[in-house]
Design an enzyme around this catalytic site. Structure first.
Site, PDB file in Angstrom:
ATOM      1  N   ASN A   9     -61.324  46.755 -40.900  1.00 40.02           N
ATOM      2  CA  ASN A   9     -61.126  45.317 -40.780  1.00 40.02           C
ATOM      3  C   ASN A   9     -62.428  44.728 -40.233  1.00 40.02           C
ATOM      4  OD1 ASN A   9     -60.391  42.717 -40.178  1.00 40.02           O
ATOM      5  ND2 ASN A   9     -58.849  43.251 -38.633  1.00 40.02           N
ATOM      6  N   TRP A  10     -63.181  44.123 -41.124  1.00 43.65           N
ATOM      7  CA  TRP A  10     -64.485  43.582 -40.704  1.00 43.65           C
ATOM      8  C   TRP A  10     -64.328  42.311 -39.878  1.00 43.65           C
ATOM      9  CZ3 TRP A  10     -68.836  43.997 -45.002  1.00 43.65           C
ATOM     10  CH2 TRP A  10     -69.120  45.344 -45.221  1.00 43.65           C
ATOM     11  N   LYS A  11     -63.128  41.729 -39.850  1.00 46.35           N
ATOM     12  CA  LYS A  11     -62.884  40.461 -39.153  1.00 46.35           C
ATOM     13  C   LYS A  11     -63.895  39.424 -39.655  1.00 46.35           C
ATOM     14  CE  LYS A  11     -60.769  43.116 -35.508  1.00 46.35           C
ATOM     15  NZ  LYS A  11     -60.426  43.289 -34.107  1.00 46.35           N
ATOM     16  N   HIS A  90     -52.130  40.149 -37.931  1.00 44.64           N
ATOM     17  CA  HIS A  90     -53.030  40.717 -36.923  1.00 44.64           C
ATOM     18  C   HIS A  90     -52.901  39.908 -35.633  1.00 44.64           C
ATOM     19  CE1 HIS A  90     -56.674  41.935 -34.859  1.00 44.64           C
ATOM     20  NE2 HIS A  90     -56.706  42.981 -35.659  1.00 44.64           N
ATOM     21  N   GLU A  92     -54.997  38.792 -33.714  1.00 42.93           N
ATOM     22  CA  GLU A  92     -55.934  37.658 -33.617  1.00 42.93           C
ATOM     23  C   GLU A  92     -55.419  36.460 -34.414  1.00 42.93           C
ATOM     24  OE1 GLU A  92     -59.342  39.971 -34.735  1.00 42.93           O
ATOM     25  OE2 GLU A  92     -59.219  41.017 -32.809  1.00 42.93           O
ATOM     26  N   GLU A 160     -51.065  48.082 -33.370  1.00 47.58           N
ATOM     27  CA  GLU A 160     -52.301  47.756 -32.659  1.00 47.58           C
ATOM     28  C   GLU A 160     -51.952  47.123 -31.313  1.00 47.58           C
ATOM     29  OE1 GLU A 160     -55.804  47.298 -35.576  1.00 47.58           O
ATOM     30  OE2 GLU A 160     -54.866  45.350 -35.394  1.00 47.58           O
ATOM     31  N   GLY A 166     -60.769  46.024 -29.440  1.00 47.60           N
ATOM     32  CA  GLY A 166     -62.113  45.606 -29.049  1.00 47.60           C
ATOM     33  C   GLY A 166     -62.459  45.819 -27.591  1.00 47.60           C
ATOM     34  N   SER A 206     -59.721  50.214 -30.854  1.00 49.40           N
ATOM     35  CA  SER A 206     -60.791  51.038 -30.261  1.00 49.40           C
ATOM     36  C   SER A 206     -60.837  52.463 -30.809  1.00 49.40           C
ATOM     37  CB  SER A 206     -60.680  51.034 -28.726  1.00 49.40           C
ATOM     38  OG  SER A 206     -60.861  49.727 -28.218  1.00 49.40           O
ATOM     39  N   GLY A 227     -61.619  48.290 -36.426  1.00 51.87           N
ATOM     40  CA  GLY A 227     -62.364  47.031 -36.308  1.00 51.87           C
ATOM     41  C   GLY A 227     -63.851  47.300 -36.168  1.00 51.87           C
ATOM     42  N   GLY A 228     -64.338  47.247 -34.948  1.00 54.77           N
ATOM     43  CA  GLY A 228     -65.775  47.355 -34.680  1.00 54.77           C
ATOM     44  C   GLY A 228     -66.446  48.544 -35.357  1.00 54.77           C
TER      45      GLY A 228
END
Ligand code: 13P
Length: 249
Positions: A9-11, A90, A92, A160, A166, A206, A227-228
């Site tokens: 997930n590049w967000k 998600h 977010e 999640e 993150g 994470s 994610g990251g």
């Protein structure tokens, strides 16, 4: 056997030039027991389509097919832009845009209608975990966010924990196992053992190359939502490699 899925997930990250990073992932997964997916921002989804063999997905959709919804994108539009899947609900989106479980259910139906794999996200906040409410929250989110009609072909569930996203913090392996076992049991209660047994449950929050193997070893963990660490091909490849040494039942 459930094929492990490692989804990035590049967000709201990346640019057209990120095709170079994506290209490094070409041919990354020779092991048929696992698959990968990259969900870039929607502008890049359209830009990358046809330029990569990596399966692509989106990060949200509207529930309508079209109409007066400024700034929104329908599941059909995502499909046409090259998406095979869409992340829904998600945390977010829930936090930044006030998305409710009912919204997520409508979006999931839209994803199915368009022929997209729905990756439905659920997860507790830190306060909810501290209050001992994790399983109650997860069950409620799952119950309402997932409409009738889920199958292994159209749905993936991503657990999640909000506090692990993150932050570099992850639940203990026992905590991940407890939630994933509970999600599986809820799905079995609703869909029967056969359908529920085919639906993949991803862990997200994470995940790094260093912790991925231990997480993916957990019985009801069928991959990860990253994610990251999905933004750098090297890190993502390390996580995919961790999955490929594992086998889901
Ligand atoms: P991180 O891997 O950066 O913690 O993000 C997880 C996530 O939100 C994936 O959807």
């Amino acid at each position: 056997m459930r094929r492990k899925l490692i989804a990035g997930n590049w967000k709201m990250n990346g640019a057209r030039a990120s095709i170079a990073e994506l290209s490094k992932l070409e041919g990354l997964h020779p092991d048929p027991a696992s698959e990968i997916l990259i969900c870039p921002p929607v502008t890049l989804l359209a830009a990358f389509e046809g330029k990569t063999s990596i399966p692509l997905g989106a990060q949200d959709c509207h529930w309508e097919t079209g109409g007066a919804h400024t700034g929104d994108i329908s599941a059909e539009m995502l499909k046409e832009a090259g998406a095979q899947a869409v992340i829904l609900g998600h945390s977010e989106r829930r936090t930044d845009h006030g998305e409710t479980d009912a919204d997520v259910a409508r979006k999931t139906e839209a994803a199915w209608r368009a022929g997209l794999l729905a990756i439905v996200c659920i997860g507790e906040t830190e306060a909810e975990r501290d209050a001992g409410e994790t399983l109650t929250v997860i069950r409620q989110q799952l119950q309402v966010s997932l409409p009738q009609g889920a199958t292994a072909e159209n749905t993936v569930i991503a657990y999640e924990p909000v506090w692990a996203i993150g932050t570099g913090r992850t639940p203990t392996l026992d905590q991940v196992a407890e939630v994933h076992d509970d999600i599986r049991a809820s799905l079995e209660g609703r869909l029967g053992a056969e359908i529920a047994g085919g639906i993949r449950l991803l862990y997200g929050g994470s995940v790094k190359p260093a912790n991925a193997a231990a997480i993916f070893e957990i019985a009801n963990v069928d991959g990860g939502l990253i994610g990251g660490a999905s933004l750098k091909a090297e890190d993502f490849a390390g996580i995919v490699a961790a999955a490929e040494t594992q086998r889901s039942p």
